[in-house]
Write an enzyme that holds these catalytic residues in place. Structure first.
Site, PDB file in Angstrom:
ATOM      1  N   ASN A   4       0.754  -5.338   7.514  1.00  0.00           N
ATOM      2  CA  ASN A   4       2.107  -5.058   7.033  1.00  0.00           C
ATOM      3  C   ASN A   4       2.269  -3.550   6.931  1.00  0.00           C
ATOM      4  OD1 ASN A   4       4.477  -4.722   5.589  1.00  0.00           O
ATOM      5  ND2 ASN A   4       3.789  -5.850   3.784  1.00  0.00           N
ATOM      6  N   GLN A   5       3.136  -2.981   7.763  1.00  0.00           N
ATOM      7  CA  GLN A   5       3.264  -1.525   7.769  1.00  0.00           C
ATOM      8  C   GLN A   5       4.140  -0.985   6.647  1.00  0.00           C
ATOM      9  OE1 GLN A   5       5.257   0.160  11.234  1.00  0.00           O
ATOM     10  NE2 GLN A   5       6.167  -1.795  11.744  1.00  0.00           N
ATOM     11  N   ASP A   6       4.530  -1.836   5.700  1.00  0.00           N
ATOM     12  CA  ASP A   6       5.332  -1.355   4.566  1.00  0.00           C
ATOM     13  C   ASP A   6       4.807  -1.899   3.236  1.00  0.00           C
ATOM     14  OD1 ASP A   6       7.429   0.318   3.749  1.00  0.00           O
ATOM     15  OD2 ASP A   6       8.852  -1.340   3.628  1.00  0.00           O
ATOM     16  N   LEU A   7       3.489  -2.112   3.138  1.00  0.00           N
ATOM     17  CA  LEU A   7       2.913  -2.650   1.907  1.00  0.00           C
ATOM     18  C   LEU A   7       2.620  -1.509   0.933  1.00  0.00           C
ATOM     19  CD1 LEU A   7       1.966  -5.405   0.657  1.00  0.00           C
ATOM     20  CD2 LEU A   7      -0.345  -4.678   1.231  1.00  0.00           C
TER      21      LEU A   7
END
Length: 294
Positions: free
Chosen positions: A195-198
């Site tokens: 997940n590139q926005d965690l």
């Protein structure tokens, strides 16, 4: 919620008015909101004020289930959010309750009490992340975009974005980030759902589990990439010492290659430092701090 036939947006979504695509999306929201409300028989509350990539509202289902209705801004990064939530099936992440792909509408589990991970001390927050992340590292392939493909897109766009934004930072940052991304993309380890926005604002306290991930922007890639948003994010402190502390703890305690985590953080953070010619200086600062380590 509706004013003169329009959705009353939280301030975090004001940016969408600045483009034709954003204004087009705004024009559809009242109809889509009404249709989703009727389709799923929802009782809605006022929009969450912190949302900046979707219109998100608390919703109650007829049986009393506490949910959230999300109408996504149609960007590519969140296209497969529903697929990621279905893949995790409630393990370490909120549950997907319903999905309307045509309207980019998701009905998802509501975290209660919903306290953000950023509201507790940094090391306690890192403890929670170290416990949570291995549960999200599930093997995955289609329909998720491979990290290598996404990284190739960053490499292609970054020089043009830098020029269009007026060369807002020194060329050496760009050159080093491009070199790192090129080397990392082809030499990855096992591919899992990442997940590139965690970041710490996207992990919330819940009653079903202590902490649940929300709002994924999923890719398939190596585990080292998955901690990048936590390393760079301002939510747990913005300083060279804080960034390096998160890098050290997450790499060591999750058994990750520190140099690969550092490289992915430099590359991804610089790739996300310019959006529509708007420059985010705090992202550039993180890149400088990590490059100045060597």
């Amino acid at each position: 919620m509706l004013q003169d036939g329009r959705v009353k947006l939280p301030e975090g979504l004001d940016w969408v008015r600045g483009s034709p695509a954003g204004r087009g999306w705004l024009a559809t929201l009242p109809t889509w909101l009404a249709e989703c409300t009727e389709r799923w028989s929802l009782r809605l509350g006022p929009p969450f004020r912190y949302a900046y990539a979707s219109l998100a509202l608390p919703a109650d289902l007829p049986d009393g289930t506490a949910a959230v209705l999300k109408l996504q801004y149609p960007d590519g990064e969140s296209q497969h959010e529903a697929d990621a939530l279905a893949h995790w099936d409630g393990v370490g992440a909120i549950r997907l309750l319903a999905h309307d792909p045509e309207r980019r509408a998701l009905l998802v589990e509501r975290c209660q009490p919903g306290t953000g991970l950023h509201e507790i001390p940094m090391d306690r927050a890192l403890d929670a992340v170290i416990d949570l992340l291995p549960r999200l590292w599930r093997p995955a392939d289609a329909p998720f975009t491979p990290l290598a493909e996404e990284a190739a897109g960053w490499v292609d766009r970054m020089p043009r974005n830098w020029e269009r934004a007026g060369r807002p930072y020194e060329r050496r940052l760009l050159d080093e980030a491009l070199a790192l991304l090129g080397g990392l993309a082809w030499s990855q380890g096992e591919q899992v759902l990442v997940n590139q926005d965690l970041h710490a604002g996207n992990v919330l306290a819940a009653d079903r589990e202590p902490w649940l991930a929300i709002d994924p922007k999923p890719l398939t890639g190596e585990r080292e990439f998955s901690v990048v948003p936590m390393v760079r994010g301002r939510e747990l402190g913005h300083s060279p010492a804080a960034v390096r502390h998160r890098l050290d703890r997450l790499s060591t305690e999750l058994g990750l290659d520190r140099e690969r985590v550092r490289g992915w953080t430099i590359g991804h953070t610089l790739a996300w430092s310019i959006a529509d010619e708007v420059v985010f200086p705090h992202q550039v600062e993180v890149v400088r701090w990590l490059l100045d380590e060597h």
